[in-house]
Design a protein around this motif. Sequence first.
Motif, short mmCIF file in Angstrom:
data_model
loop_
_atom_site.label_atom_id
_atom_site.label_comp_id
_atom_site.label_asym_id
_atom_site.label_seq_id
_atom_site.Cartn_x
_atom_site.Cartn_y
_atom_site.Cartn_z
N UNK A 197 10.48 2.94 5.12
CA UNK A 197 11.76 2.69 5.78
C UNK A 197 11.59 2.51 7.28
N UNK A 198 10.79 3.37 7.88
CA UNK A 198 10.57 3.30 9.32
C UNK A 198 9.87 1.99 9.70
N UNK A 223 0.84 -1.21 0.00
CA UNK A 223 0.00 0.00 0.00
C UNK A 223 0.87 1.26 0.00
N UNK A 224 1.85 1.31 0.90
CA UNK A 224 2.73 2.48 0.97
C UNK A 224 3.54 2.64 -0.31
N UNK A 270 2.52 9.22 -5.91
CA UNK A 270 3.03 10.57 -5.65
C UNK A 270 4.14 10.93 -6.63
N UNK A 271 5.02 9.97 -6.91
CA UNK A 271 6.12 10.22 -7.86
C UNK A 271 5.57 10.49 -9.25
N UNK A 272 4.55 9.74 -9.65
CA UNK A 272 3.93 9.93 -10.96
C UNK A 272 3.30 11.31 -11.08
N UNK A 273 2.80 11.83 -9.97
CA UNK A 273 2.17 13.15 -9.94
C UNK A 273 3.20 14.27 -9.74
N UNK A 328 8.42 11.44 -0.57
CA UNK A 328 9.41 11.30 0.51
C UNK A 328 8.76 10.87 1.82
N UNK A 329 7.59 11.39 2.11
CA UNK A 329 6.87 11.00 3.34
C UNK A 329 6.56 9.51 3.30
N UNK A 330 6.02 9.03 2.20
CA UNK A 330 5.69 7.60 2.09
C UNK A 330 6.94 6.73 2.11
#
Length: 173
Positions: A127-128, A102-103, A110-113, A120-122
């Motif tokens: 990563x977290x 999902x993430x 977001x990258x496509x947009x 970066x948030x996602x």
Amino acid sequence: LSRWLSASRLALFFDDFQRWADLENLVLSDELLREYDDLFKGTHADIYIPLWVSLCKTDSGSLLDETTLAVVQAYNRAGYVPVDMDGNPPDYIGQAFAFVSYLSACVCYAADRGDDERCNIFERNIDSFAQQYLLDTARHVARDIQKYTKTPLFLSIADDIAGFVSQPACDME
């Protein structure tokens, strides 16, 4: 896209083995189905592979503990609603892979947009979550699969699980 595809594939493997096999164009023998159940559904008393973050995170972990709550909170913060996976608690490895899928889809969207901030948030969320919860679980599960089977199909899945957390969040090339 590779992380999304890998996470989706692993989530499906743990959620619906028959459907996963159909998508992989595999015909499952009764022996493979039985071994899957032995490895991942606890039908063989001598095989123990903990498939929940709460059991893999610490040596003293138990199902539905504060780790499970923390995993659910991570889902909620990201707007993810867990799906039922054979009655398993929400910190089940299949659910964790579904969450990363999902993430990863959110990252790619977001990258496509062209929304670098959301991307970066996602990515940071992935990563977290991977560092806090999925890495330990993936290591335990992959190690235990290798311990209990010599079947190439399941050893390949163990390799996929072990290598999963090192993939980039979104490979747009």
